[in-house]
Each structure stands twice: as C-alpha cells, then as structure tokens.
Design a protein around this motif. Structure first.
Motif, PDB file in Angstrom:
ATOM      1  N   ALA A   1      17.569   3.611   2.103  1.00  0.00           N
ATOM      2  CA  ALA A   1      18.684   4.026   2.298  1.00  0.00           C
ATOM      3  C   ALA A   1      18.532   3.637   0.606  1.00  0.00           C
ATOM      4  CB  ALA A   1      19.983   3.563   2.659  1.00  0.00           C
ATOM      5  N   GLY A   2      18.037   1.830   0.288  1.00  0.00           N
ATOM      6  CA  GLY A   2      18.523   1.011  -0.438  1.00  0.00           C
ATOM      7  C   GLY A   2      17.873   1.472  -1.761  1.00  0.00           C
ATOM      8  N   LEU A   3      16.879   2.602  -1.765  1.00  0.00           N
ATOM      9  CA  LEU A   3      15.194   2.106  -2.494  1.00  0.00           C
ATOM     10  C   LEU A   3      16.098   3.209  -3.503  1.00  0.00           C
ATOM     11  CD1 LEU A   3      12.333   2.632  -1.067  1.00  0.00           C
ATOM     12  CD2 LEU A   3      13.366   0.806  -1.898  1.00  0.00           C
TER      13      LEU A   3
ATOM     14  N   GLU B   1       3.576   2.970  -6.737  1.00  0.00           N
ATOM     15  CA  GLU B   1       3.610   3.377  -5.586  1.00  0.00           C
ATOM     16  C   GLU B   1       5.637   4.081  -5.920  1.00  0.00           C
ATOM     17  OE1 GLU B   1       1.895  -0.524  -2.638  1.00  0.00           O
ATOM     18  OE2 GLU B   1       4.141  -0.710  -3.828  1.00  0.00           O
ATOM     19  N   THR B   2       6.183   3.570  -6.564  1.00  0.00           N
ATOM     20  CA  THR B   2       7.586   3.923  -6.784  1.00  0.00           C
ATOM     21  C   THR B   2       7.488   4.846  -7.411  1.00  0.00           C
ATOM     22  OG1 THR B   2       8.085   1.824  -6.976  1.00  0.00           O
ATOM     23  CG2 THR B   2       9.856   3.711  -7.496  1.00  0.00           C
ATOM     24  N   ASN B   3       5.993   5.466  -8.526  1.00  0.00           N
ATOM     25  CA  ASN B   3       6.061   6.872  -8.799  1.00  0.00           C
ATOM     26  C   ASN B   3       5.383   7.832  -7.464  1.00  0.00           C
ATOM     27  OD1 ASN B   3       6.938   5.989 -10.988  1.00  0.00           O
ATOM     28  ND2 ASN B   3       5.001   5.125 -12.178  1.00  0.00           N
ATOM     29  N   LEU B   4       4.571   7.274  -6.542  1.00  0.00           N
ATOM     30  CA  LEU B   4       4.550   8.412  -6.009  1.00  0.00           C
ATOM     31  C   LEU B   4       4.896   8.760  -5.328  1.00  0.00           C
ATOM     32  CD1 LEU B   4       1.330   9.564  -4.100  1.00  0.00           C
ATOM     33  CD2 LEU B   4       1.428   7.087  -2.935  1.00  0.00           C
ATOM     34  N   LEU B   5       6.105   8.160  -5.092  1.00  0.00           N
ATOM     35  CA  LEU B   5       6.822   7.844  -3.288  1.00  0.00           C
ATOM     36  C   LEU B   5       7.969   9.126  -4.158  1.00  0.00           C
ATOM     37  CD1 LEU B   5       7.502   4.595  -1.926  1.00  0.00           C
ATOM     38  CD2 LEU B   5       6.597   6.518  -0.999  1.00  0.00           C
TER      39      LEU B   5
ATOM     40  N   MET C   1      16.701 -11.527   0.871  1.00  0.00           N
ATOM     41  CA  MET C   1      15.685 -10.530   0.913  1.00  0.00           C
ATOM     42  C   MET C   1      15.305  -9.216   1.833  1.00  0.00           C
ATOM     43  SD  MET C   1      11.865 -11.930  -1.296  1.00  0.00           S
ATOM     44  CE  MET C   1      10.309 -11.855  -0.666  1.00  0.00           C
ATOM     45  N   ASN C   2      15.301  -8.438   1.590  1.00  0.00           N
ATOM     46  CA  ASN C   2      14.775  -7.225   2.018  1.00  0.00           C
ATOM     47  C   ASN C   2      13.148  -7.769   3.194  1.00  0.00           C
ATOM     48  OD1 ASN C   2      16.696  -5.294   1.675  1.00  0.00           O
ATOM     49  ND2 ASN C   2      15.123  -5.043  -0.005  1.00  0.00           N
ATOM     50  N   THR C   3      12.728  -7.358   4.282  1.00  0.00           N
ATOM     51  CA  THR C   3      11.693  -7.409   4.781  1.00  0.00           C
ATOM     52  C   THR C   3      10.662  -6.527   4.517  1.00  0.00           C
ATOM     53  OG1 THR C   3      12.669  -5.992   6.850  1.00  0.00           O
ATOM     54  CG2 THR C   3      13.533  -8.257   7.265  1.00  0.00           C
ATOM     55  N   TYR C   4      10.847  -5.541   3.800  1.00  0.00           N
ATOM     56  CA  TYR C   4      10.001  -4.552   3.410  1.00  0.00           C
ATOM     57  C   TYR C   4       9.208  -5.857   1.599  1.00  0.00           C
ATOM     58  CZ  TYR C   4      12.767  -2.592  -0.094  1.00  0.00           C
ATOM     59  OH  TYR C   4      13.271  -2.812  -1.100  1.00  0.00           O
ATOM     60  N   ASN C   5       7.786  -5.179   2.064  1.00  0.00           N
ATOM     61  CA  ASN C   5       6.880  -5.609   0.789  1.00  0.00           C
ATOM     62  C   ASN C   5       7.812  -4.259  -0.398  1.00  0.00           C
ATOM     63  OD1 ASN C   5       5.321  -7.833   2.411  1.00  0.00           O
ATOM     64  ND2 ASN C   5       4.043  -5.775   2.437  1.00  0.00           N
ATOM     65  N   HIS C   6       8.013  -5.665  -1.159  1.00  0.00           N
ATOM     66  CA  HIS C   6       8.138  -4.962  -2.766  1.00  0.00           C
ATOM     67  C   HIS C   6       7.350  -3.409  -2.868  1.00  0.00           C
ATOM     68  CE1 HIS C   6      11.586  -7.002  -2.991  1.00  0.00           C
ATOM     69  NE2 HIS C   6      11.235  -8.363  -3.085  1.00  0.00           N
ATOM     70  N   PHE C   7       7.645  -2.524  -3.678  1.00  0.00           N
ATOM     71  CA  PHE C   7       6.721  -2.115  -3.958  1.00  0.00           C
ATOM     72  C   PHE C   7       6.480  -1.806  -5.608  1.00  0.00           C
ATOM     73  CE2 PHE C   7       9.058   0.375  -0.533  1.00  0.00           C
ATOM     74  CZ  PHE C   7       7.897   0.787   0.361  1.00  0.00           C
ATOM     75  N   THR C   8       5.389  -1.462  -5.999  1.00  0.00           N
ATOM     76  CA  THR C   8       4.820  -1.872  -7.768  1.00  0.00           C
ATOM     77  C   THR C   8       5.547  -0.297  -8.046  1.00  0.00           C
ATOM     78  OG1 THR C   8       2.485  -0.615  -7.472  1.00  0.00           O
ATOM     79  CG2 THR C   8       2.453  -2.921  -6.648  1.00  0.00           C
TER      80      THR C   8
ATOM     81  N   ALA D   1       2.471   2.771   4.933  1.00  0.00           N
ATOM     82  CA  ALA D   1       2.499   2.133   5.708  1.00  0.00           C
ATOM     83  C   ALA D   1       3.857   0.987   5.376  1.00  0.00           C
ATOM     84  CB  ALA D   1       1.234   1.124   6.048  1.00  0.00           C
ATOM     85  N   LYS D   2       3.745   0.839   4.299  1.00  0.00           N
ATOM     86  CA  LYS D   2       5.045  -0.182   3.739  1.00  0.00           C
ATOM     87  C   LYS D   2       6.486   1.338   4.002  1.00  0.00           C
ATOM     88  CE  LYS D   2       3.235  -2.836  -0.371  1.00  0.00           C
ATOM     89  NZ  LYS D   2       3.582  -2.598  -1.400  1.00  0.00           N
ATOM     90  N   VAL D   3       6.345   2.085   3.381  1.00  0.00           N
ATOM     91  CA  VAL D   3       7.511   2.977   4.320  1.00  0.00           C
ATOM     92  C   VAL D   3       7.834   3.009   5.343  1.00  0.00           C
ATOM     93  CG1 VAL D   3       8.451   5.238   3.707  1.00  0.00           C
ATOM     94  CG2 VAL D   3       7.268   3.874   1.639  1.00  0.00           C
ATOM     95  N   GLY D   4       6.823   3.203   6.432  1.00  0.00           N
ATOM     96  CA  GLY D   4       7.323   3.106   8.158  1.00  0.00           C
ATOM     97  C   GLY D   4       7.791   1.618   8.385  1.00  0.00           C
ATOM     98  N   ARG D   5       7.228   0.849   7.760  1.00  0.00           N
ATOM     99  CA  ARG D   5       7.418  -1.058   8.417  1.00  0.00           C
ATOM    100  C   ARG D   5       9.136  -0.881   7.743  1.00  0.00           C
ATOM    101  NH1 ARG D   5       2.439  -2.420   6.634  1.00  0.00           N
ATOM    102  NH2 ARG D   5       3.510  -3.453   4.324  1.00  0.00           N
ATOM    103  N   MET D   6       9.582  -0.188   6.572  1.00  0.00           N
ATOM    104  CA  MET D   6      10.640  -0.388   6.621  1.00  0.00           C
ATOM    105  C   MET D   6      12.422   0.106   7.443  1.00  0.00           C
ATOM    106  SD  MET D   6      10.629   1.043   2.736  1.00  0.00           S
ATOM    107  CE  MET D   6      12.373   0.586   2.426  1.00  0.00           C
TER     108      MET D   6
END
Length: 71
Positions: free
Chosen positions: A61-63, A11-15, A1-8, A50-55
C-alpha cells in the motif's frame, strides 16, 4: 526500513503496467501474463513478482504505483 527489496525503475515500470489497485490484483494480472512473455522478460517479471509476493499488504500500500495509463 521496509523488509522488502527496493524496486528498480524498470521493476516499477513493469508493476505500473499491471497495477489494478491491489496487491492481489497485480499478482493475478502479472501471473496471467507470464506465459505470453519470452526469455529474459519472463525471468525479469518472475523476479519482480517474487519481490511483490514477499511484501506485506501495508508495504504494498505504501508503494507509489499507478496504472500505466494514468502516468
């Protein structure tokens, strides 16, 4: 499992709106837009940043993110 929080979905739409092809580019673009956002939207964007910054670069790259005009 990835160490970052999954995106809603939200959040994915915003990104996707600010996706430039790189983690650094996305962070720069979103940070530049923050001063123009208001209230809850600014808070939401800041939490997402903040979530992206912790990745790691590898995690980012896997998103499955695409620029909004390509969706």
């Amino acid at each position: 499992m990835n160490t970052y929080n999954h995106f809603t979905v939200e959040e994915t739409n915003l990104l996707s709106i600010y996706m430039t092809g790189s983690k650094e580019g996305l962070l720069v673009a979103m940070n530049a837009a923050l001063p123009f956002m208001e209230g809850e939207m600014r808070d939401f964007a800041a939490r997402t940043l903040a979530k992206v910054g912790r990745m790691t670069e590898a995690e980012f790259a896997g998103l499955a993110l695409y620029p909004a005009d390509e969706v």
